[in-house]
Design a protein around this motif. Structure first.
Motif, short mmCIF file in Angstrom:
data_model
loop_
_atom_site.label_atom_id
_atom_site.label_comp_id
_atom_site.label_asym_id
_atom_site.label_seq_id
_atom_site.Cartn_x
_atom_site.Cartn_y
_atom_site.Cartn_z
N HIS A 47 0.74 -1.21 -0.26
CA HIS A 47 0.08 0.07 -0.03
C HIS A 47 0.86 1.35 -0.07
CE1 HIS A 47 -4.33 -1.32 1.45
NE2 HIS A 47 -3.88 -2.14 0.54
N GLU A 48 2.11 1.21 -0.17
CA GLU A 48 2.98 2.15 0.19
C GLU A 48 2.66 3.41 -1.07
OE1 GLU A 48 5.91 4.37 1.78
OE2 GLU A 48 6.34 1.89 1.88
N GLY A 49 2.55 4.61 -0.74
CA GLY A 49 2.17 5.58 -1.57
C GLY A 49 0.72 5.32 -2.05
N ARG A 50 -0.32 4.91 -1.15
CA ARG A 50 -1.71 4.83 -1.72
C ARG A 50 -1.52 3.76 -2.81
NH1 ARG A 50 -2.05 10.30 -1.34
NH2 ARG A 50 -2.30 10.72 -3.54
N GLY A 51 -0.26 2.83 -2.76
CA GLY A 51 -0.49 1.79 -3.77
C GLY A 51 0.37 1.85 -5.14
N ILE A 52 1.18 3.06 -5.12
CA ILE A 52 1.86 3.06 -6.37
C ILE A 52 3.42 2.91 -6.02
CG2 ILE A 52 0.29 4.98 -7.09
CD1 ILE A 52 2.79 7.11 -6.09
N GLY A 53 3.68 2.48 -5.01
CA GLY A 53 5.18 1.91 -4.48
C GLY A 53 6.02 3.05 -3.84
N LEU A 54 7.11 2.56 -3.20
CA LEU A 54 8.04 3.35 -2.85
C LEU A 54 8.76 4.50 -3.79
CD1 LEU A 54 9.39 4.38 -0.30
CD2 LEU A 54 11.10 2.61 -0.50
N LEU A 55 9.29 3.94 -4.78
CA LEU A 55 9.91 5.12 -5.49
C LEU A 55 8.84 6.05 -6.17
CD1 LEU A 55 12.74 2.64 -7.23
CD2 LEU A 55 12.93 4.19 -5.08
N ALA A 56 7.91 5.48 -6.80
CA ALA A 56 6.91 6.31 -7.38
C ALA A 56 6.41 7.50 -6.12
CB ALA A 56 5.67 5.63 -7.98
N LYS A 57 6.14 6.91 -4.83
CA LYS A 57 5.97 7.81 -3.90
C LYS A 57 6.86 9.00 -3.90
CE LYS A 57 6.11 6.84 0.57
NZ LYS A 57 5.83 6.58 1.85
N LEU A 58 8.42 8.38 -3.99
CA LEU A 58 9.35 9.44 -3.62
C LEU A 58 9.24 10.43 -4.89
CD1 LEU A 58 12.20 7.28 -2.32
CD2 LEU A 58 10.65 9.08 -0.95
N ARG A 59 8.96 10.15 -6.06
CA ARG A 59 8.97 11.05 -7.21
C ARG A 59 7.85 11.84 -7.09
NH1 ARG A 59 9.92 5.86 -10.23
NH2 ARG A 59 12.03 5.70 -10.95
N ALA A 60 6.57 11.32 -6.32
CA ALA A 60 5.49 12.20 -6.28
C ALA A 60 5.96 13.25 -5.09
CB ALA A 60 4.32 11.43 -5.77
N MET A 61 6.47 13.03 -4.01
CA MET A 61 7.00 13.83 -2.90
C MET A 61 7.92 14.85 -3.62
SD MET A 61 7.52 11.31 0.03
CE MET A 61 8.57 12.18 0.92
N ALA A 62 8.49 14.71 -4.22
CA ALA A 62 9.50 15.68 -5.21
C ALA A 62 8.76 16.45 -5.93
CB ALA A 62 10.63 14.90 -6.12
N LEU A 63 7.76 16.10 -6.58
CA LEU A 63 6.79 17.12 -7.29
C LEU A 63 6.07 17.96 -6.42
CD1 LEU A 63 5.37 14.80 -10.09
CD2 LEU A 63 7.09 16.57 -10.40
N GLN A 64 5.55 17.35 -5.39
CA GLN A 64 4.77 17.99 -4.16
C GLN A 64 5.83 19.19 -3.77
OE1 GLN A 64 2.55 15.49 -1.51
NE2 GLN A 64 3.20 13.98 -2.71
N ALA A 65 7.15 19.01 -3.49
CA ALA A 65 8.04 20.11 -3.10
C ALA A 65 8.06 21.23 -4.14
CB ALA A 65 9.30 19.47 -3.02
N GLU A 66 7.60 20.78 -5.44
CA GLU A 66 7.66 21.99 -6.53
C GLU A 66 6.33 22.53 -6.59
OE1 GLU A 66 9.07 19.79 -10.13
OE2 GLU A 66 10.88 19.48 -9.37
#
Length: 220
Positions: free
Chosen positions: A107-126
């Motif tokens: 269920h990491e990142g609402r089911g998208i996986g750890l690396l994808a979640k980190l990519r999403a977090m990077a976009l949120q920082a932008e």
């Protein structure tokens, strides 16, 4: 703790429904002594665990369905409230004297996986919010499935739960899979400056029940 955890003593297998009970081991924690009951999800290949405290019975069992979050649960990230929710849920179950925390792998990142979640977090920082970030990556906003959680609860002999959650989707999923939700118990964690935007997005775009956010309207 006795062995009659729901139908634990019968060692009933849920393999026909996709989740097979594999092991039951004592797990002493800083909160109290739980039983860690391990399952293999044959449909998705994930290993799952239910942390069971006390003689849970069958009805109105205080239950948390906790989605795996490495950054929050293990690293203490303030980007979300996941780690604090897990802590609060385990404390609540022990205070109740009986209950279950189903820890949902995959269920990491609402089911998208750890690396994808980190990519999403990077976009949120932008500047994107959590929904926009997933969509920008071409990923679903929420890919989680709670079917295996319901299978685990059925295997443990649970008929109805008092659900520790702010997410209405969890209630709907359990009802769809034959688990009655007798009460929704809020699990509200005081926000901080690092997660207030994320939490507001969960409330406004994902329909989470987070009324306590109104008290911190002064944060940008």
């Amino acid at each position: 703790m006795t062995e009659n955890i729901g139908v634990l003593g019968k060692q009933k297998s849920a393999q026909s429904r996709g989740a097979e009970r594999v092991v039951n081991a004592p797990l002493p924690t800083v909160y109290g002594k739980f039983q860690a009951i391990g399952y293999l999800d044959h449909d998705r290949g994930d290993e799952q665990v239910a942390l069971v405290y006390g003689d849970i019975g069958t009805d109105d069992v205080l239950t948390r369905l906790h989605s795996e979050c490495l950054t929050g649960d293990a690293f203490g990230s303030q980007h979300c409230e996941c780690g604090d929710q897990l802590d609060a849920a385990m404390r609540a179950v022990v205070a109740e004297g009986r209950g279950i925390v189903v820890y949902l792998r995959g269920h990491e990142g609402r089911g998208i996986g750890l690396l994808a979640k980190l990519r999403a977090m990077a976009l949120q920082a932008e500047g994107l919010d959590t929904v926009e970030a997933n969509l920008a990556l071409g990923l679903p906003v929420d890919a989680r499935d709670y079917g295996v959680a319901a299978e685990i609860l059925h295997d443990l002999g649970v008929a109805s739960v008092r659900l520790l959650s702010n997410n209405p989707r969890k209630r709907e999923a359990l009802l769809e899979h034959g688990i009655k939700v007798s009460e929704e118990v809020p699990l509200l964690i005081p926000p901080c400056e690092n997660n207030i935007t994320y939490l507001r997005t969960k409330r406004e775009r994902l329909d989470h029940h987070l009324p306590h956010l109104d008290a911190v309207a002064h944060w940008s």
